[in-house]
Design a protein around this motif. Structure first.
Motif, PDB file in Angstrom:
ATOM      1  N   ALA A 179       0.828  -1.205   0.000  1.00  0.00           N
ATOM      2  CA  ALA A 179       0.000   0.000   0.000  1.00  0.00           C
ATOM      3  C   ALA A 179       0.862   1.254   0.000  1.00  0.00           C
ATOM      4  O   ALA A 179       0.568   2.237  -0.703  1.00  0.00           O
ATOM      5  CB  ALA A 179      -0.940  -0.003   1.200  1.00  0.00           C
ATOM      6  N   GLU A 180       1.925   1.247   0.794  1.00  0.00           N
ATOM      7  CA  GLU A 180       2.832   2.397   0.829  1.00  0.00           C
ATOM      8  C   GLU A 180       3.565   2.565  -0.498  1.00  0.00           C
ATOM      9  O   GLU A 180       3.800   3.692  -0.954  1.00  0.00           O
ATOM     10  CB  GLU A 180       3.844   2.230   1.961  1.00  0.00           C
ATOM     11  N   LEU A 181       3.919   1.460  -1.138  1.00  0.00           N
ATOM     12  CA  LEU A 181       4.606   1.528  -2.430  1.00  0.00           C
ATOM     13  C   LEU A 181       3.693   2.092  -3.514  1.00  0.00           C
ATOM     14  O   LEU A 181       4.121   2.904  -4.349  1.00  0.00           O
ATOM     15  CB  LEU A 181       5.116   0.143  -2.833  1.00  0.00           C
ATOM     16  N   ILE A 182       2.427   1.691  -3.513  1.00  0.00           N
ATOM     17  CA  ILE A 182       1.467   2.222  -4.481  1.00  0.00           C
ATOM     18  C   ILE A 182       1.260   3.716  -4.264  1.00  0.00           C
ATOM     19  O   ILE A 182       1.175   4.507  -5.216  1.00  0.00           O
ATOM     20  CB  ILE A 182       0.127   1.474  -4.398  1.00  0.00           C
ATOM     21  N   ALA A 183       1.164   4.120  -2.996  1.00  0.00           N
ATOM     22  CA  ALA A 183       1.000   5.545  -2.682  1.00  0.00           C
ATOM     23  C   ALA A 183       2.216   6.334  -3.150  1.00  0.00           C
ATOM     24  O   ALA A 183       2.077   7.454  -3.673  1.00  0.00           O
ATOM     25  CB  ALA A 183       0.789   5.723  -1.180  1.00  0.00           C
ATOM     26  N   LYS A 184       3.394   5.763  -2.995  1.00  0.00           N
ATOM     27  CA  LYS A 184       4.613   6.425  -3.469  1.00  0.00           C
ATOM     28  C   LYS A 184       4.617   6.531  -4.986  1.00  0.00           C
ATOM     29  O   LYS A 184       4.989   7.563  -5.556  1.00  0.00           O
ATOM     30  CB  LYS A 184       5.847   5.659  -2.974  1.00  0.00           C
ATOM     31  N   HIS A 185       4.207   5.460  -5.635  1.00  0.00           N
ATOM     32  CA  HIS A 185       4.107   5.473  -7.099  1.00  0.00           C
ATOM     33  C   HIS A 185       3.181   6.592  -7.560  1.00  0.00           C
ATOM     34  O   HIS A 185       3.519   7.361  -8.475  1.00  0.00           O
ATOM     35  CB  HIS A 185       3.592   4.126  -7.599  1.00  0.00           C
TER      36      HIS A 185
END
Length: 367
Positions: free
Chosen positions: A80-86
């Protein structure tokens, strides 16, 4: 066709001496993550002590990369954090690259009538194109296309689509925007495989502005796109892939050590197929714009095509300065070529990208 034969699809446009028949790349703009790290800094930041793993970083021919890393290196980001960063970085870098591109050609946001966004580092719906349109207040009737999940070769796939739109819509401005937040696709563990991936990729975005125009001054000595070609290597679907990793609970990228050799073995045939049906020989190509896939990939292509270090100077320097920024890498190289001041009207060029599949895309251009 034999069962093990490579699948190859070649798509030429009618050959003509009138360059107004062909879409032209008017300009290129790029952007990277604001945070920059040397390979040594990344190794120290993550406390990598294993000498074999440290060597993978230091022998990569990469000097520095833009990366979006957590404030605490020991923090393991969730999917979830990686998608938000993307999402966050795709908009930031994408908008910067697009504005840089428009500034170079003297165009404005309101001039954009088609936008194609390419990414592989995160899935979003609405996609990056909608987010960019909203962020920059691009006209609401702008036509859009999102190319998602194809990988490092996808920049040329997107360019193919944008070129065909431009060909059908003369004197209208179209944009190809590649946005890759590769640090949103990292898995941190103790394996050599993850070390190889984490040592290679960087965060970056690149934009190209296209138009089919009869204005000779506008298109003079700029790339006219004349032919595309696709090549799918047989029995190679598993040697380079991005898939769900149950152990880590997130997507991860797998890159086989055999990839450079698989590409090198086929690259001469691929270039031959691209130039087939055109009155052009490989020896007549003046400029090579090749995806910065990694040192071994670049060396393999260079050796098998008989290219000089000068031929791949921009491919190598982009790798050194930014790492592999996936689908947009070839536009970083094109930007440097266009700024170099060596292009002459009538010069010939070949663009090559490669990625999961293993798929190799190529395009023939004239200036």
């Amino acid at each position: 066709m034999k069962e093990n034969a490579a699948k190859h699809y070649s798509v030429p446009w009618p050959v003509s001496d009138d360059f107004s028949d062909y879409p032209t790349i008017l300009g290129v703009g790029t952007a990277t993550a604001s945070q920059k790290y040397t390979q040594h800094e990344v190794v120290e930041l993550f406390g990598i002590e294993d000498q074999r793993k440290r060597a993978i970083f230091t022998n990569s021919a990469i000097n520095e990369r833009g990366l979006t890393l957590p404030e605490q290196a020991e923090h393991v980001e969730t999917q979830a954090e990686l998608i938000a960063k993307h999402k966050r970085q795709a908009v930031t870098m994408g908008a910067e690259a697009l504005k840089n591109c428009l500034d170079k050609i003297g165009a404005t946001i309101d001039d954009i009538e088609f936008l194609c966004c390419v990414t592989s580092t995160g899935f979003l719906a609405p996609g990056v194109s909608a987010l960019i349109c909203q962020h920059l207040s691009i006209p609401i009737n702008c036509q859009r296309l999102d190319v998602v999940g194809m990988g490092c070769h996808a920049g040329l796939n997107g360019l193919n689509a944008v070129s065909r739109w431009s060909k059908d819509n003369p004197e209208k401005l179209a944009i190809l925007l590649c946005v890759e937040v590769c640090s949103a696709a990292y898995v941190m563990d103790e394996t050599i495989q993850s070390t190889v991936v984490n040592s290679l990729f960087g965060d970056g975005s690149s934009a190209a502005a296209l138009m089919r125009s009869k204005d000779s001054e506008l298109v003079y000595a700029k790339p006219k796109i004349k032919k595309f070609s696709s090549f799918l290597l047989p029995n190679s679907l598993d040697v380079m892939k991005y898939s769900w990793d149950d152990e880590h609970g997130k997507f991860s990228f797998y890159l086989s050590k055999d990839v450079p050799y698989l590409i090198g073995r086929q690259i001469e045939t691929i270039v031959g197929k691209l130039l087939d049906e055109l009155p052009v020989k490989q020896s007549e190509i003046d400029h090579w714009i090749i995806h910065s896939g990694g040192k071994k990939v670049i060396d393999s292509i260079k050796i098998n095509l008989g290219l000089s270090p000068y031929d791949v100077r921009h491919t190598s320097s982009v790798l050194g300065d930014y790492g592999n920024v996936s689908s947009g890498s070839f536009l970083f190289s094109l930007e440097r070529l266009l700024a170099e001041g060596v292009i002459k009207s009538g010069d010939k060029g070949v663009m090559i990208t490669m990625g999961p599949g293993v798929t190799i895309e190529s395009a023939y251009i004239e200036f």
